[in-house]
Scaffold this active site. Sequence first.
Site, PDB file in Angstrom:
ATOM      1  N   SER A 134       0.809  -1.217   0.000  1.00  0.00           N
ATOM      2  CA  SER A 134       0.000   0.000   0.000  1.00  0.00           C
ATOM      3  C   SER A 134       0.843   1.268   0.000  1.00  0.00           C
ATOM      4  CB  SER A 134      -0.929   0.011   1.222  1.00  0.00           C
ATOM      5  OG  SER A 134      -1.783  -1.094   1.216  1.00  0.00           O
ATOM      6  N   HIS A 185       0.091   4.868   4.263  1.00  0.00           N
ATOM      7  CA  HIS A 185      -0.611   5.409   3.106  1.00  0.00           C
ATOM      8  C   HIS A 185      -0.277   6.883   2.916  1.00  0.00           C
ATOM      9  CE1 HIS A 185      -4.005   2.134   3.312  1.00  0.00           C
ATOM     10  NE2 HIS A 185      -2.788   1.631   3.188  1.00  0.00           N
TER      11      HIS A 185
END
Length: 208
Positions: A134, A185
């Site tokens: 991610s 993220h």
Amino acid sequence: MIFIRYENWKSYLKFYPATCLFLLANVVMFLILTLNGGSTDPYTLIDFGATVDTEPYKSELWRYLTAIFLHNGFSHFLFNSFALLVFAPPLERLLGWWRYVVLYLFGGVLANVLSMALSTPSPGVDGTVSVGASGAIYAVYGAFLYIALFQRASMDEGSRKTLYGLLVMGLITSFAIPNVDYMAHIGGMIAGFFIYGLIIRLFKRNRR
């Protein structure tokens, strides 16, 4: 619309070799984890290179790279691999494979570094295990955000709207869903934004 894949598999392999290698690495490592205790087993993840916010693992720098290619469960693996398959190819075509590899790996590593640096283990807990592509994928999104804001001629309006929607929904779900490493993220997106800006200045590429 740059985020719609029109290629057949032969064209995909030809045009996006680095993305194919990243996808292959995800698949291979998922199978290895599955055959060695399971991809949801924290001890298996640690053995194969997950990041952990406690010592001695936190100081083992190699983990910040290897964790990019590990996933916790099939849904985690599938979601990240789909995002990589669909959204990353235009950036590889734009930058060229090796510049794209630099951005993807450095963005993922910096995302993991930031995540571990800001993580505070709870008392009595052995540590939080973190894995996944991610951070690197959000580095790709960060690069696209730079393009959308400062290189508007390189991205059509529909693609810009899709990107903004991805970022908004991604950040909302990062905070709304339990056990999601939202700092990875955010860190990946910031890293990708600045790494892309640096790459296009240091390593200029003739565009056709």
